[in-house]
Design an enzyme around this catalytic site. Structure first.
Site, mmCIF file in Angstrom:
data_model
loop_
_atom_site.group_PDB
_atom_site.id
_atom_site.type_symbol
_atom_site.label_atom_id
_atom_site.label_comp_id
_atom_site.label_asym_id
_atom_site.label_seq_id
_atom_site.Cartn_x
_atom_site.Cartn_y
_atom_site.Cartn_z
ATOM 1 N N HIS A 129 0.804 -1.230 0.000
ATOM 2 C CA HIS A 129 0.000 0.000 0.000
ATOM 3 C C HIS A 129 0.835 1.276 0.000
ATOM 4 C CE1 HIS A 129 1.003 -0.278 4.243
ATOM 5 N NE2 HIS A 129 0.659 0.988 4.365
HETATM 6 C C1 UD1 Z 1 -2.221 5.047 6.072
HETATM 7 C C2 UD1 Z 1 -0.935 5.547 6.724
HETATM 8 C C3 UD1 Z 1 0.148 4.506 6.586
HETATM 9 C C4 UD1 Z 1 -0.312 3.160 7.114
HETATM 10 C C5 UD1 Z 1 -1.605 2.768 6.413
HETATM 11 C C6 UD1 Z 1 -2.133 1.447 6.930
HETATM 12 C C7 UD1 Z 1 -0.487 7.965 6.696
HETATM 13 C C8 UD1 Z 1 0.328 9.026 6.067
HETATM 14 N N1 UD1 Z 1 -0.465 6.759 6.075
HETATM 15 O O1 UD1 Z 1 -1.956 4.894 4.692
HETATM 16 O O2 UD1 Z 1 1.297 4.906 7.313
HETATM 17 O O3 UD1 Z 1 0.690 2.195 6.891
HETATM 18 O O4 UD1 Z 1 -2.581 3.794 6.652
HETATM 19 O O5 UD1 Z 1 -3.253 1.039 6.191
HETATM 20 O O6 UD1 Z 1 -1.132 8.222 7.684
HETATM 21 N N2 UD1 Z 1 -9.429 4.304 1.978
HETATM 22 C C9 UD1 Z 1 -10.622 3.635 1.910
HETATM 23 N N3 UD1 Z 1 -11.176 3.218 3.113
HETATM 24 C C10 UD1 Z 1 -10.598 3.438 4.314
HETATM 25 C C11 UD1 Z 1 -9.382 4.139 4.332
HETATM 26 C C12 UD1 Z 1 -8.803 4.553 3.169
HETATM 27 O O7 UD1 Z 1 -11.186 3.427 0.859
HETATM 28 O O8 UD1 Z 1 -11.149 3.015 5.345
HETATM 29 C C13 UD1 Z 1 -8.813 4.734 0.698
HETATM 30 C C14 UD1 Z 1 -9.094 6.184 0.374
HETATM 31 O O9 UD1 Z 1 -9.256 6.301 -0.979
HETATM 32 C C15 UD1 Z 1 -7.806 6.893 0.769
HETATM 33 C C16 UD1 Z 1 -6.759 5.807 0.492
HETATM 34 O O10 UD1 Z 1 -7.396 4.574 0.781
HETATM 35 O O11 UD1 Z 1 -7.621 8.035 0.034
HETATM 36 C C17 UD1 Z 1 -5.555 5.951 1.376
HETATM 37 O O12 UD1 Z 1 -5.921 6.071 2.763
HETATM 38 P P1 UD1 Z 1 -5.018 6.946 3.770
HETATM 39 O O13 UD1 Z 1 -5.448 6.779 5.176
HETATM 40 O O14 UD1 Z 1 -4.907 8.327 3.233
HETATM 41 O O15 UD1 Z 1 -3.587 6.321 3.586
HETATM 42 P P2 UD1 Z 1 -3.144 4.804 3.643
HETATM 43 O O16 UD1 Z 1 -2.548 4.485 2.314
HETATM 44 O O17 UD1 Z 1 -4.224 3.919 4.166
#
Ligand code: UD1
Length: 370
Positions: A206
Site C-alpha cells: 500500500h
Molecule cells: C495510512 C498511513 C500509513 C499506514 C496505512 C495502513 C499515513 C500518512 N499513512 O496509509 O502509514 O501504513 O494507513 O493502512 O497516515 N481508503 C478507503 N477506506 C478506508 C481508508 C482509506 O477506501 O477506510 C482509501 C481512500 O481512498 C484513501 C486511500 O485509501 O484516500 C488511502 O488512505 P489513507 O489513510 O490516506 O492512507 P493509507 O494508504 O491507508
C-alpha cells in the site's frame, strides 16, 4: 489521571489496545478516553479490528475521512482541539506514524498537554515517506518517548532528544499478537480459502512509492505472478492499491478484500513466505519466524533485518522473483533467529508503569490553555 488516546488508521488499533487494557485494569489511577479520527473508516479497515482486538468502541469519533495529507491532517487538528478543551486530558498517548499521530501531537503541543509517543525514534532516513515526516515531528514534540528497538534511541539522541525522556519498553504490537495468536491460529481462514499451512505466500502492498506509480506497480505484479506459478499467492488488497489496479489483470494472484486482524494473523502465521511494504508486518513476521521480503529500499525497523527474518528487496520483477526463490529454498532451521529484546508481550505493562511514575514524580503536568 485522564489519558486521551488518538487512533485513526488500521495499524494504530493493535498498538493502542494493550495499553488501554492495562490502564482499564487500574481505574483508581487511570481514566482512558479513546478518540478515533476516522482516517480509516471501512468496516474491514477499522470496526472489524476493534471487534477482533476486543476493544470497546471509541468514546469520540471525529469522522474526518480521506483526503490529501494536508487536508486530512488539518481536519483532525480542527476537530480534535475542541475535544481536548472540553475533556482536559492530563496526558495524550499517540502511537505509530500516521497522519492522525502527528495531528494529535500538534494540537497537544499548542495546548500544552503532555504527549507520550509509543513507537518513537524509528527512522527510514527517507523523507519522501509521509510517515518519516510524521515520526520526526511527533518525536520532537513529545514529552515521553517509548521505543521498540535500540536503533530508535540512537536516532532520538542524535536529534537532540533528552535521554531521560526516552524509555526502551519493547513492542506493544507484539503484545497484541501474543494475546491474539491462539485465536488467530484456530480461525477458519485457511479452510475458507482452501489453503494448506506452509504452502502459500501472503502479499500486502500500500505504500504510495510502490502502488501510485503504474510502472513500479506493474513490475511488482509481474514478480508476484512469477512466484504464483510455483506457490499460491494470497493478496488482501488495500483500498489505495485497489484504486490503482485499473484494468490490470492478475490471473495467477488470489486477490481478496482487506482481512480483519485475527484471520490476517491466521494467514500470516501459517504462510511459507510474506511479501510486503508494511512496517508492522516486518515486525510480526520477525516474531513469528516467517521469511519476509520487504519491497522497499530502506526500513525504519533495522532489527527485523539484523535479528529477524526480514530482507529488503528492490521492487523489480526479477529481484522479487530471485529473492523469493532464495527464501523458499532456505530451510526452517537456517531461518531460526533470535527474538528482539523485550518483544515479550509485556510492553504495555512497562509503559503504564512508567507513566504512573512520571505522573507521581510530577513530570507530566498538563495546563490546557487555548
Ligand atoms: C495510512 C498511513 C500509513 C499506514 C496505512 C495502513 C499515513 C500518512 N499513512 O496509509 O502509514 O501504513 O494507513 O493502512 O497516515 N481508503 C478507503 N477506506 C478506508 C481508508 C482509506 O477506501 O477506510 C482509501 C481512500 O481512498 C484513501 C486511500 O485509501 O484516500 C488511502 O488512505 P489513507 O489513510 O490516506 O492512507 P493509507 O494508504 O491507508
Amino acid at each position: 489521571m485522564r489519558v486521551m488516546f488518538v487512533v485513526g488508521a488500521r495499524p494504530n488499533f493493535m498498538k493502542a489496545a494493550p495499553i488501554l487494557f492495562e490502564m482499564r485494569r487500574q481505574p483508581q489511577i487511570f481514566e482512558p478516553v479513546l478518540v478515533h479520527t476516522g482516517q480509516h473508516y471501512d468496516d474491514n479497515m477499522s470496526a472489524a479490528f476493534f471487534h477482533d482486538l476486543e476493544l470497546a468502541a471509541p468514546d469520540v469519533q471525529l469522522g474526518v475521512g480521506s483526503g490529501s495529507h494536508s487536508e486530512q491532517t488539518a481536519r483532525i487538528l480542527i476537530a480534535l482541539e475542541p475535544e481536548i478543551l472540553r475533556r482536559r486530558p492530563d496526558l495524550m498517548v499517540v502511537v505509530g506514524d500516521v497522519n492522525s499521530t502527528l495531528a494529535a501531537t500538534l494540537v497537544c503541543a499548542k495546548l500544552t498537554v503532555p504527549v507520550a509517543h509509543v513507537e518513537a525514534g524509528l527512522r527510514s532516513f527517507d523523507r519522501s515517506m509521509p510517515e518519516e515526516i510524521n515520526r520526526i515531528l511527533t518525536d520532537q514534540l513529545s514529552d515521553v518517548l517509548f521505543t521498540t528497538e535500540a536503533s530508535a534511541e540512537r536516532n532520538l539522541r542524535r536529534e537532540g532528544i533528552a535521554p531521560e525522556k526516552i524509555h526502551f519498553v519493547g513492542n506493544v504490537m507484539i503484545d497484541s499478537l501474543v494475546r491474539a495468536l491462539p485465536k488467530a491460529r484456530s480461525a477458519t481462514v485457511l479452510s475458507d480459502l482452501g489453503l494448506t499451512p506452509q504452502q502459500y505466500a501472503v502479499v500486502t502492498l500500500h505504500r504510495p512509492s510502490n502502488v501510485d506509480d503504474p510502472e513500479v506497480l506493474e513490475q511488482i505484479l509481474s514478480g508476484l505472478e512469477r512466484i504464483a506459478a510455483a506457490l499460491p499467492v494470497i493478496f488482501p488488497v488495500h483500498p489505495r492499491t485497489q484504486k490503482r489496479f485499473g484494468t490490470r489483470q492478475t490471473p495467477r494472484l488470489r486477490l481478496i478484500d482487506p482481512v480483519p486482524y485475527l484471520p490476517f494473523l491466521g494467514l500470516v502465521s501459517n504462510a511459507r513466505l510474506v511479501l510486503t511494504d508494511s512496517g508492522g508486518l516486518q515486525e510480526e513476521t520477525t516474531y513469528l519466524g516467517i521469511p519476509c521480503l520487504t519491497l522497499r529500499p530502506s526500513t525504519e525497523r533495522p532489527i527485523t533485518v539484523e535479528l529477524g527474518t526480514n530482507r529488503l528487496v528492490d521492487s523489480r520483477a526479477d529481484a522479487i522473483e530471485n529473492a523469493a526463490r532464495e527464501a523458499l529454498t532456505t530451510t526452517r532451521q537456517a531461518r531460526a533467529r533470535a527474538q528482539p529484546p523485550l518483544w515479550d508481550g509485556r510492553a504495555a505493562c512497562r509503559i503504564v508503569e512508567i507513566l504512573r511514575r512520571e505522573r507521581i514524580d510530577g513530570r507530566l503536568r498538563s495546563a490546557v490553555s487555548a
